[in-house]
Design an enzyme around this catalytic site. Sequence first.
Site, PDB file in Angstrom:
ATOM      1  CG  ASP A  77      -2.264   0.597   0.993  1.00  0.00           C
ATOM      2  OD1 ASP A  77      -2.300   1.828   0.855  1.00  0.00           O
ATOM      3  OD2 ASP A  77      -3.273  -0.123   0.955  1.00  0.00           O
ATOM      4  CG  HIS A 114      -5.118   3.929   1.381  1.00  0.00           C
ATOM      5  ND1 HIS A 114      -4.781   2.640   1.041  1.00  0.00           N
ATOM      6  CD2 HIS A 114      -6.393   4.102   0.953  1.00  0.00           C
ATOM      7  CE1 HIS A 114      -5.799   2.062   0.424  1.00  0.00           C
ATOM      8  NE2 HIS A 114      -6.794   2.931   0.362  1.00  0.00           N
ATOM      9  CG  ASN A 213     -14.281   1.322  -3.861  1.00  0.00           C
ATOM     10  OD1 ASN A 213     -14.848   0.437  -3.239  1.00  0.00           O
ATOM     11  ND2 ASN A 213     -13.038   1.702  -3.579  1.00  0.00           N
ATOM     12  CB  SER A 279      -9.336   0.505   0.069  1.00  0.00           C
ATOM     13  OG  SER A 279      -8.947   0.682  -1.263  1.00  0.00           O
TER      14      SER A 279
END
Length: 430
Positions: A77, A114, A213, A279
Amino acid sequence: MSNKSAKRFVTALAMTTLVIGAPVVAPAAAAPPRGACSRPEPGRRTEPLLPWAQQLLKPQRAWPFSTGSGVTVAVVDSGVDADHPQLRRAGKVLRGRDFYLVGTLPGNYDCVSHGTGVASIIAADTATGVGFAGVAPGARILPVRVSERETGDSGQTEIIDPAILAKGIRYAVDQGARVINLSMSGDRDQAPVRQAIAYAVKRDVVVVAAVGNQQDADSGQLPSYPSSYPGVLGVGAITNAGARQQNSQIGPYVDLVAPGAAVLAATRQTGHAYVDGTSFAAPFVAGAAALVRAAWPRLTAPQVIQRLMATATPARGGSESTQYGAGIVDPYRAVTEGMIGTAARAIPPMTLPPPDEHQLAVSAWWRSAGLNAREMTALAVGGTLLTLILSSLLVAGRRRRWSASRTTIGRSRRPVAADLPPEYLFTRSD
């Protein structure tokens, strides 16, 4: 590279230009290296309340049996901030590796929260006065940094160089990760990523990926990678009402769903924030996979995936739904189902106990006594009635001095001449 490909994927050369003129120095602890973060996000306030996702899944029920201890989960990530209060325990977040910036920098820092948020959902420790905790707080986090900025709104791989992503996946496998979390998705099949995923699957790694998404009311089934690759566990998002999050993608690559709308996650430095998207649904499943791998170390990666799907809570779409997959991940059932290792014993046939002779005798006596009592009562009542009848007849006989009597009913007795007095006798005159 075509213009379309250039737009979709950032090249390694373009990434290196981000740090030209900004010397990079090694960070102190988990602080970002100088020049690594163009606009680092600030820390947030701590949220004390128990989030709805943790209330729904109740991962703490599984902790007496497994906390994920001994299992390394790679978070590929934006990095992971190892200084967050719920991630700073020694050995919790490993040094990792930064594949985004040139050099040999670690991956245990984060510019945009994130990766930190994803890691916290997987393995954040409990804290006094804080309701939030990770699914597998005993697990280790291997941070693999492949991106500078958050992909949260879309979570797509189009902002990540596929070559860098592939290197990060291979590195995670070689470092002993038994679970890899990929909170990213794209609409193109990229050979480097596909080959890296195959490398991980072949080496018995559970690969968990967000399905993306990009769904809307008018779009049909959209492509999604890496969740569509063989051996990858694709995860969609649901709301606190148990419904699919509106933009969570639909397709055969949806294997499970997990909370992904307004879920709480840790932010870099300190505090928490509410976040949305597949996520953040994927790490709930990655954490559950860590629990299973710790509790059932002999299970292969396909068996772990099968177990997670077989123990899922039924969702609105039913089993094998393109919206909900096998259902909502259930960490407790995934860990504890079938923990009794002994074979079930056959239930013996039903046998009636031998009669209790004493009790039978007592019951028979009471039945006989009851019958006798009823008979005696009937005789007594009959005798009493007979006595009353005889008594009434005796009284009536004495009154009539035992002479017979005749009762005329319904008519008057007509007088006769012999009964009339003399003054009433006369003859008729003509």
